[in-house]
Design a protein around this motif. Structure first.
Motif, PDB file in Angstrom:
ATOM      1  N   LEU A  34      -0.058   3.867 -11.310  1.00  0.00           N
ATOM      2  CA  LEU A  34      -0.686   3.935  -9.999  1.00  0.00           C
ATOM      3  C   LEU A  34       0.265   4.722  -9.123  1.00  0.00           C
ATOM      4  CD1 LEU A  34      -1.628   1.111 -11.340  1.00  0.00           C
ATOM      5  CD2 LEU A  34      -2.264   0.502  -9.002  1.00  0.00           C
TER       6      LEU A  34
ATOM      7  N   GLN B 243      -7.156  -1.684  -5.460  1.00  0.00           N
ATOM      8  CA  GLN B 243      -6.650  -1.763  -6.834  1.00  0.00           C
ATOM      9  C   GLN B 243      -6.100  -3.140  -7.172  1.00  0.00           C
ATOM     10  OE1 GLN B 243      -4.173   1.886  -6.421  1.00  0.00           O
ATOM     11  NE2 GLN B 243      -5.388   2.697  -8.146  1.00  0.00           N
ATOM     12  N   THR B 244      -6.205  -4.055  -6.245  1.00  0.00           N
ATOM     13  CA  THR B 244      -5.885  -5.451  -6.542  1.00  0.00           C
ATOM     14  C   THR B 244      -6.846  -5.939  -7.612  1.00  0.00           C
ATOM     15  OG1 THR B 244      -5.008  -5.931  -4.349  1.00  0.00           O
ATOM     16  CG2 THR B 244      -5.876  -7.801  -5.605  1.00  0.00           C
TER      17      THR B 244
ATOM     18  N   SER C  72       4.155   2.933  -5.778  1.00  0.00           N
ATOM     19  CA  SER C  72       3.717   3.315  -7.119  1.00  0.00           C
ATOM     20  C   SER C  72       4.282   2.343  -8.146  1.00  0.00           C
ATOM     21  CB  SER C  72       4.185   4.732  -7.453  1.00  0.00           C
ATOM     22  OG  SER C  72       5.598   4.788  -7.486  1.00  0.00           O
TER      23      SER C  72
ATOM     24  N   ALA D  80      -0.619   3.020  -4.519  1.00  0.00           N
ATOM     25  CA  ALA D  80      -1.470   1.847  -4.642  1.00  0.00           C
ATOM     26  C   ALA D  80      -2.287   1.597  -3.368  1.00  0.00           C
ATOM     27  CB  ALA D  80      -0.631   0.623  -4.967  1.00  0.00           C
TER      28      ALA D  80
ATOM     29  N   TYR E  36      -5.765   6.308 -10.910  1.00  0.00           N
ATOM     30  CA  TYR E  36      -4.926   5.909 -12.047  1.00  0.00           C
ATOM     31  C   TYR E  36      -4.611   7.113 -12.929  1.00  0.00           C
ATOM     32  CZ  TYR E  36      -7.048   1.380 -10.898  1.00  0.00           C
ATOM     33  OH  TYR E  36      -7.501   0.254 -10.257  1.00  0.00           O
TER      34      TYR E  36
ATOM     35  N   VAL F 125      -2.150  -5.789  -4.243  1.00  0.00           N
ATOM     36  CA  VAL F 125      -1.701  -4.724  -3.349  1.00  0.00           C
ATOM     37  C   VAL F 125      -1.992  -5.152  -1.916  1.00  0.00           C
ATOM     38  CG1 VAL F 125      -1.847  -2.284  -2.735  1.00  0.00           C
ATOM     39  CG2 VAL F 125      -2.221  -3.002  -5.113  1.00  0.00           C
TER      40      VAL F 125
ATOM     41  N   THR G  57       0.838  -1.198   0.000  1.00  0.00           N
ATOM     42  CA  THR G  57       0.000   0.000   0.000  1.00  0.00           C
ATOM     43  C   THR G  57       0.871   1.245   0.000  1.00  0.00           C
ATOM     44  OG1 THR G  57      -1.796  -1.138   1.153  1.00  0.00           O
ATOM     45  CG2 THR G  57      -1.757   1.262   1.279  1.00  0.00           C
TER      46      THR G  57
END
Lengths: 116, 113
Positions: B78, B85-86, B18, B81, B64, B112, B15
């Motif tokens: 990203l 966003q997984t 980027s 993250a 994004y 993520v 987390t």
């Protein structure tokens, strides 16, 4: 807002039978509709396109119908084979007239399993 | 022709980290797209491009950014993250003419934590 539904998450069918998958949509009048195949771990692959003024389209064992009154497309695989097992996605044209942009909105897909 | 290729195939991020996903196509297509695919949600459009130097927002653009500096490449970034966003990310391209089909890459599976 527009909504697109594929009526079954999963469909099991015996080898040799005809598989029929359904795609329904609301609140929109697409100029065309496309069908894609997706195998596990891979990207979708285009199969067929049908335009709003076409009732039916065929390609080998595949047939697609498009009923703009019912807002529905049917996707048929005749003489189904285990190799046809995959997830099938329908996609509606979301073209914005005059915007020069051609987009698709996809259904969630139907996972077809053809049992030997 | 390789068609549409994506780099990397898999990635695990923490987390806040980027990363940039790269999409390349060798079909001279004008249009390129980034989608994400989540269980039960189907394919959702993140951003798209109708030509070199242009980008536009799709259905789920938040978190994004994209760039299309060269016609054959479309980058998805990203910046920070988040676990939400997984997903599996697919790039696609098309000629951009009416009724044209989209050609998809093999996907990038991003986790993520």
């Amino acid at each position: 807002s527009q909504k697109i539904e594929q009526n079954s998450e999963a469909l099991n069918i015996q080898e040799g039978k005809t598989a029929t998958l359904t795609c329904n949509y609301t609140n929109y009048s697409p100029a065309y509709l496309q069908w894609y195949r997706q195998d596990p771990g891979r990207g979708p692959v285009f199969l067929l396109l049908i335009r709003e003024n076409e009732k039916e389209k065929r390609k080998e064992r595949l047939k697609v119908t498009f009923d703009t009154t019912l807002k529905q497309s049917l996707f048929h695989i005749t003489a189904s084979q285990p190799a046809d097992s995959a997830t099938y996605l329908c996609a509606l044209d979301m073209t914005i007239p005059g915007a020069g942009s051609y987009q698709l909105t996809f259904g969630k897909g139907t996972k077809l399993s053809v049992i030997p | 022709n390789a068609g549409v290729t994506q780099t990397p195939k898999f990635r695990v991020l923490k987390t806040g980290q980027s990363m940039t996903l790269l999409c390349a196509q060798d079909m001279n297509h004008e249009y390129m797209y980034w989608y994400r695919q989540d269980p039960g949600m189907g394919l959702r459009l993140i951003h798209y491009s109708v030509g070199e130097g242009t980008t536009a927002k799709g259905e789920v653009p938040d978190g994004y950014n994209v760039s299309r500096l060269k016609k054959q490449n479309f980058l998805l970034g990203l910046e920070s993250a988040a676990p939400s966003q997984t997903s599996v990310y697919f790039c696609a391209s098309s000629t951009g003419t009416p009724f044209s089909e989209q050609y998809f890459g093999p996907g990038t599976r991003l986790t993520v934590t």
